[in-house]
Structure formats: C-alpha cells, structure tokens
Design a protein around this motif. Structure first.
Motif, PDB file in Angstrom:
ATOM      1  N   SER A  56       0.832  -1.205   0.000  1.00 53.74           N
ATOM      2  CA  SER A  56       0.000   0.000   0.000  1.00 53.74           C
ATOM      3  C   SER A  56       0.864   1.251   0.000  1.00 53.74           C
ATOM      4  O   SER A  56       0.625   2.182  -0.779  1.00 53.74           O
ATOM      5  N   GLU A  65      -0.570   1.349 -10.048  1.00 50.80           N
ATOM      6  CA  GLU A  65      -1.873   0.701  -9.988  1.00 50.80           C
ATOM      7  C   GLU A  65      -1.726  -0.781  -9.677  1.00 50.80           C
ATOM      8  O   GLU A  65      -2.564  -1.367  -8.998  1.00 50.80           O
ATOM      9  N   ARG A  72      -4.739  -4.572  -2.376  1.00 47.87           N
ATOM     10  CA  ARG A  72      -6.150  -4.845  -2.100  1.00 47.87           C
ATOM     11  C   ARG A  72      -6.443  -6.348  -2.182  1.00 47.87           C
ATOM     12  O   ARG A  72      -7.229  -6.884  -1.402  1.00 47.87           O
ATOM     13  N   SER A  76      -7.722  -8.606   0.939  1.00 44.41           N
ATOM     14  CA  SER A  76      -8.838  -9.559   0.947  1.00 44.41           C
ATOM     15  C   SER A  76      -8.369 -10.903   1.493  1.00 44.41           C
ATOM     16  O   SER A  76      -9.133 -11.615   2.148  1.00 44.41           O
ATOM     17  N   TYR A 112     -15.785  -7.136  -2.737  1.00 45.11           N
ATOM     18  CA  TYR A 112     -15.481  -5.726  -2.439  1.00 45.11           C
ATOM     19  C   TYR A 112     -14.110  -5.346  -2.996  1.00 45.11           C
ATOM     20  O   TYR A 112     -13.956  -4.284  -3.604  1.00 45.11           O
ATOM     21  N   ALA A 113     -13.127  -6.222  -2.815  1.00 43.41           N
ATOM     22  CA  ALA A 113     -11.795  -5.949  -3.369  1.00 43.41           C
ATOM     23  C   ALA A 113     -11.857  -5.861  -4.894  1.00 43.41           C
ATOM     24  O   ALA A 113     -11.226  -4.993  -5.504  1.00 43.41           O
ATOM     25  N   CYS A 114     -12.645  -6.727  -5.524  1.00 44.20           N
ATOM     26  CA  CYS A 114     -12.811  -6.685  -6.986  1.00 44.20           C
ATOM     27  C   CYS A 114     -13.415  -5.355  -7.414  1.00 44.20           C
ATOM     28  O   CYS A 114     -12.967  -4.745  -8.397  1.00 44.20           O
ATOM     29  N   TRP A 115     -14.423  -4.916  -6.698  1.00 40.29           N
ATOM     30  CA  TRP A 115     -15.074  -3.651  -7.038  1.00 40.29           C
ATOM     31  C   TRP A 115     -14.075  -2.495  -6.948  1.00 40.29           C
ATOM     32  O   TRP A 115     -14.035  -1.636  -7.827  1.00 40.29           O
ATOM     33  N   LYS A 116     -13.260  -2.465  -5.889  1.00 43.57           N
ATOM     34  CA  LYS A 116     -12.282  -1.387  -5.737  1.00 43.57           C
ATOM     35  C   LYS A 116     -11.244  -1.416  -6.853  1.00 43.57           C
ATOM     36  O   LYS A 116     -10.885  -0.382  -7.416  1.00 43.57           O
ATOM     37  N   ILE A 117     -10.763  -2.604  -7.194  1.00 42.29           N
ATOM     38  CA  ILE A 117      -9.772  -2.725  -8.271  1.00 42.29           C
ATOM     39  C   ILE A 117     -10.390  -2.294  -9.595  1.00 42.29           C
ATOM     40  O   ILE A 117      -9.774  -1.550 -10.366  1.00 42.29           O
ATOM     41  N   ARG A 119     -12.885  -0.250 -10.108  1.00 42.84           N
ATOM     42  CA  ARG A 119     -13.114   1.193 -10.094  1.00 42.84           C
ATOM     43  C   ARG A 119     -11.816   1.956 -10.381  1.00 42.84           C
ATOM     44  O   ARG A 119     -11.794   2.877 -11.192  1.00 42.84           O
ATOM     45  N   GLU A 120     -10.730   1.543  -9.748  1.00 44.75           N
ATOM     46  CA  GLU A 120      -9.454   2.225  -9.978  1.00 44.75           C
ATOM     47  C   GLU A 120      -8.902   1.938 -11.369  1.00 44.75           C
ATOM     48  O   GLU A 120      -8.357   2.818 -12.017  1.00 44.75           O
TER      49      GLU A 120
END
Length: 182
Positions: A56, A65, A72, A76, A112-117, A119-120
């Motif tokens: 991080s 990225e 992330r 998870s 949730y981790a998939c969604w954040k990745i 989105r970025e």
C-alpha cells in the motif's frame, strides 16, 4: 492493465468460493480442523498484514496501480484468513455450519476488493480524465490526439462523400464538422 489481470483472477476465485459455500450449505459436512492448518493460517495472516502495509505504501509512493491492486488483493486475503480462522474455531466448537457461512463472508470480501480494483482500473483505462484538465500534465498530449482524430474523421468524411458523389455523378461540398479546424 496488469490490475485487470488481478481482477480477472479474483473474479474466478470469487465464483469458486461462493459456489463451494452454497454447495456446503445445501449438503453440510464436517470439515477437519488440524493444528498444523491453524498454525499455517496464523503465520499467513501475520505475513499478509506486513505485505499489505508495504505494498500500500509503495503503491501510493510510486503511483503504481499494480501494487495498489495487489495490496487490495492481499487485504482480501487477510480478511479471508480471519474468516477461515473464525470458521475453524466454530467447527472445532461443534458448529460446522460456520464453515460455509464463512465462505459466503469471504465472497463478500473478495467481491469488495474486486469492485475497488475495477473502479481504480477504469480510471487508468480512461486515461485518468481528471489529469487532462486545462494546464494539467496531459493537456498537450490530449490536444494532439484530439486534433489527429478530428483530421482523420474529416478526411474520411471527405473521401466517402467524394466516392458517393462520383458514383452519383454530382458535385458534393463537404462541410467541416469541426469548427476551427481546416
């Protein structure tokens, strides 16, 4: 782009974990709890906590990225390990239903981790539009691409209009669809 690879892998894992959790809810079974398994999970947890902190910080510092996505992903893994340890404790105490429930909770962590990745990564794939603002570092490059695309579009429109006009035996005047561009 590498973060998309991580995302695809995580979506595959998400699908399998959720599928297995649902299957074990429908047909319960008593998983075995071995001390070596618990010890392995605890060691994995400690290592992953350090990996998340390192990746991080490095990802933020280097604006990477890939490091961010992997942090992330590893985060998870930390939540997953905690959920597995809780499920193992529940099974050891005589509550085998906690195993598939933990699987569903783990699916939520991974989702949730998939969604954040995603989105970025979508921001990166869209060339970080926010950085292309007036005076931003990518403005000149964006303007050159815009000019190139407009000229090619005008050239294609002129050629196609000319081809149709020639076939019809008429003269066509092309109107510049992009004011300020000649």
């Amino acid at each position: 782009m590498a973060s998309i690879g991580i995302l695809m892998f995580m979506l595959l894992v998400l699908t399998e974990v959720a599928r297995n959790a649902i299957a074990h809810l429908r047909a319960p079974s008593m998983p075995s709890v071995l001390p070596v398994g618990v010890l392995t999970m605890i060691v994995t947890l400690v290592i992953n906590v350090f990996v998340v902190r390192y990746e991080s910080r490095a990802g933020t510092r280097l604006r990477s990225e890939v490091l961010g996505a992997d942090a992330r992903h590893t985060q998870s893994d930390v939540w997953t390990t905690l959920a597995v340890l809780a499920a193992l404790a529940g099974v050891w105490l005589g509550y085998p239903v906690l195993d598939p429930i933990a699987g569903l909770v783990i699916s939520l962590f991974i989702g949730y981790a998939c969604w954040k990745i995603a989105r970025e990564a979508s921001g990166v794939l869209a060339d970080q539009i926010g950085e292309l603002r007036v005076g931003g570092p990518g403005e000149a490059f964006a303007r050159r691409i815009e000019l190139f695309v407009k000229r090619r579009a005008l050239d294609v429109m002129s050629r196609e209009a000319g081809d149709y006009a020639e076939a019809a035996g008429v003269t066509v005047h092309c109107v510049n669809a992009f004011p300020g561009l000649s």
